[in-house]
Design a protein around this motif. Structure first.
Motif, PDB file in Angstrom:
ATOM      1  N   LYS A  68       0.856  -1.182   0.000  1.00  0.00           N
ATOM      2  CA  LYS A  68       0.000   0.000   0.000  1.00  0.00           C
ATOM      3  C   LYS A  68       0.887   1.225   0.000  1.00  0.00           C
ATOM      4  CE  LYS A  68      -3.932   1.667   2.786  1.00  0.00           C
ATOM      5  NZ  LYS A  68      -4.733   1.318   3.982  1.00  0.00           N
ATOM      6  N   GLY A  70       1.305   5.195   0.636  1.00  0.00           N
ATOM      7  CA  GLY A  70       0.726   6.362   1.297  1.00  0.00           C
ATOM      8  C   GLY A  70       1.269   7.643   0.706  1.00  0.00           C
ATOM      9  N   PHE A  88       7.946   8.223  -7.175  1.00  0.00           N
ATOM     10  CA  PHE A  88       7.824   9.660  -7.368  1.00  0.00           C
ATOM     11  C   PHE A  88       6.408   9.973  -7.785  1.00  0.00           C
ATOM     12  CE2 PHE A  88       7.632  13.418 -10.003  1.00  0.00           C
ATOM     13  CZ  PHE A  88       8.333  14.342  -9.261  1.00  0.00           C
ATOM     14  N   TRP A  97       5.611   7.296 -10.580  1.00  0.00           N
ATOM     15  CA  TRP A  97       6.670   6.544 -11.236  1.00  0.00           C
ATOM     16  C   TRP A  97       7.424   5.698 -10.201  1.00  0.00           C
ATOM     17  CZ3 TRP A  97       5.052  11.242 -12.853  1.00  0.00           C
ATOM     18  CH2 TRP A  97       4.954  11.488 -14.230  1.00  0.00           C
ATOM     19  N   LEU A  99      10.929   4.301  -8.611  1.00  0.00           N
ATOM     20  CA  LEU A  99      12.298   4.772  -8.482  1.00  0.00           C
ATOM     21  C   LEU A  99      13.188   3.611  -8.056  1.00  0.00           C
ATOM     22  CD1 LEU A  99      11.902   8.096  -6.468  1.00  0.00           C
ATOM     23  CD2 LEU A  99      12.270   7.850  -8.925  1.00  0.00           C
ATOM     24  N   PRO A 100      14.316   3.451  -8.702  1.00  0.00           N
ATOM     25  CA  PRO A 100      15.222   2.379  -8.326  1.00  0.00           C
ATOM     26  C   PRO A 100      16.067   2.761  -7.115  1.00  0.00           C
ATOM     27  CG  PRO A 100      16.125   3.570 -10.175  1.00  0.00           C
ATOM     28  CD  PRO A 100      14.814   4.234  -9.841  1.00  0.00           C
ATOM     29  N   VAL A 101      15.497   2.649  -5.929  1.00  0.00           N
ATOM     30  CA  VAL A 101      16.225   3.004  -4.724  1.00  0.00           C
ATOM     31  C   VAL A 101      16.811   1.749  -4.108  1.00  0.00           C
ATOM     32  CG1 VAL A 101      16.066   3.941  -2.408  1.00  0.00           C
ATOM     33  CG2 VAL A 101      14.732   4.953  -4.257  1.00  0.00           C
ATOM     34  N   ILE A 119       9.310  -0.661   4.249  1.00  0.00           N
ATOM     35  CA  ILE A 119      10.057   0.561   3.988  1.00  0.00           C
ATOM     36  C   ILE A 119       9.391   1.268   2.819  1.00  0.00           C
ATOM     37  CG2 ILE A 119      12.221   1.435   3.038  1.00  0.00           C
ATOM     38  CD1 ILE A 119      13.728  -0.389   4.772  1.00  0.00           C
ATOM     39  N   GLU A 120       9.188   2.561   2.978  1.00  0.00           N
ATOM     40  CA  GLU A 120       8.578   3.348   1.908  1.00  0.00           C
ATOM     41  C   GLU A 120       9.463   4.542   1.631  1.00  0.00           C
ATOM     42  OE1 GLU A 120       4.145   3.850   2.793  1.00  0.00           O
ATOM     43  OE2 GLU A 120       4.867   2.611   4.436  1.00  0.00           O
ATOM     44  N   TYR A 121       9.645   4.822   0.357  1.00  0.00           N
ATOM     45  CA  TYR A 121      10.472   5.949  -0.038  1.00  0.00           C
ATOM     46  C   TYR A 121       9.700   6.745  -1.086  1.00  0.00           C
ATOM     47  CZ  TYR A 121      14.430   8.647  -1.626  1.00  0.00           C
ATOM     48  OH  TYR A 121      15.255   9.686  -1.954  1.00  0.00           O
ATOM     49  N   TYR A 122       9.385   7.992  -0.750  1.00  0.00           N
ATOM     50  CA  TYR A 122       8.577   8.802  -1.651  1.00  0.00           C
ATOM     51  C   TYR A 122       9.286  10.101  -1.987  1.00  0.00           C
ATOM     52  CZ  TYR A 122       4.863   5.794   0.185  1.00  0.00           C
ATOM     53  OH  TYR A 122       4.107   4.724   0.562  1.00  0.00           O
ATOM     54  N   ALA A 123       9.238  10.467  -3.253  1.00  0.00           N
ATOM     55  CA  ALA A 123       9.635  11.810  -3.669  1.00  0.00           C
ATOM     56  C   ALA A 123       8.441  12.443  -4.365  1.00  0.00           C
ATOM     57  CB  ALA A 123      10.837  11.740  -4.600  1.00  0.00           C
ATOM     58  N   LYS A 124       8.278  13.731  -4.165  1.00  0.00           N
ATOM     59  CA  LYS A 124       7.178  14.451  -4.803  1.00  0.00           C
ATOM     60  C   LYS A 124       7.705  15.730  -5.419  1.00  0.00           C
ATOM     61  CE  LYS A 124       4.094  12.836  -1.144  1.00  0.00           C
ATOM     62  NZ  LYS A 124       3.194  13.237  -0.042  1.00  0.00           N
ATOM     63  N   GLY A 125       7.032  16.209  -6.433  1.00  0.00           N
ATOM     64  CA  GLY A 125       7.446  17.425  -7.110  1.00  0.00           C
ATOM     65  C   GLY A 125       6.732  17.518  -8.444  1.00  0.00           C
TER      66      GLY A 125
END
Lengths: 139, 139
Positions: A68, A70, A88, A97, A99-101, A119-125
């Motif tokens: 899920k 968030g 992202f 999209w 992201l290859p983190v 683990i969640e990794y989000y970028a916004k912009g």
DNA sequence: TACAACTTTGTAATGATTACAATAACAATA
DNA sequence: TATTGTTATTGTAATCATTACAAAGTTGTA
């Protein structure tokens, strides 16, 4: 592996709707909300209930078949790709999209004392498409 | 720098309530929800309205004074520390910890084409206290 | 067929957040 | 000081994603 096996592997009985919902996600490789799935599948299955989509996502989530996201304040998004990766989201068009983190959990000092489950990794912009739009509209 | 200056620096008029709300956050260095702030401050300010806390957080957010955390499905949390760092939330007790994540945005291949405004990094699981509880209750 | 277990459905409830309009506080000016 | 415009605060009502719940449908099995 086909869709039925994918469900069975996670201990989920492959009912018709579960099949269709998972099929939708695997075919599109997107990050749908409950409503996106509902709107699309109810074209083909007019008796479909929104509640069923909610129930199914919750089941998939509990069985570890989806994660899920968030990333959106309004609606939850779901991702059938449960590998560790980031996302992202464009603030303007709302598209998401992958992201290859590559985050090595053991590298993160502060996490040692915790039992980490997700683990969640989000970028916004702004995506590149919307950067152009924004420039034109002077927003 | 004092609290009034901190507000003014972000172009926010330092009204009494804004002062109290920011003071609350800076003193506790926690990650409160609207309700946490409302419950605490209304002891001292009985006329306080929940809406004011919502309005104030939205103003602080818009002015870049706080960041909003989407780590909780139910309520939004806010953080007056706007530096790049992650968060861990315990699934059992709900407490939130800061994580020292040093993510160099330029390292992330997929982000090059985006104009990144915010980055969020969340880990969830069990804190060490609740790991013990869970073992006892066999959950 | 009959029964039990599970799945799906529709409606109603929940609860965080926002919209909105009224009131209060503040600031500037004559 | 009185006046006027602007901003801040408040309370209530509306919004909307999600969940609770109970009824109806489906499936598998003996």
């Amino acid at each position: 592996m086909n869709i039925i096996e994918t469900l069975q592997q996670r201990d989920i009985k492959p009912s018709y709707l579960r099949l269709k919902i998972l099929e939708y996600m695997l075919a599109r490789k997107n990050h749908p909300t409950v409503d996106m799935v509902y709107e699309e599948l109810s074209k083909e299955i007019p008796t479909l209930s929104r509640t069923t989509v909610y129930n199914t996502f919750n089941l998939f989530l509990q069985k570890g078949l989806v994660q899920k996201l968030g990333i959106d304040d309004v609606e939850a998004h779901y991702d059938a790709d449960i590998s560790l990766h980031g996302h992202f989201r464009c603030d303007h068009c709302g598209k998401i999209w992958d992201l290859p983190v590559k985050t090595d959990v053991s590298q993160i000092e502060g996490l040692k004392k915790f039992e980490v489950r997700t683990i969640e990794y989000y970028a916004k912009g702004l995506c590149d498409q919307c950067q152009k739009c924004q420039r034109h509209s002077n927003k």
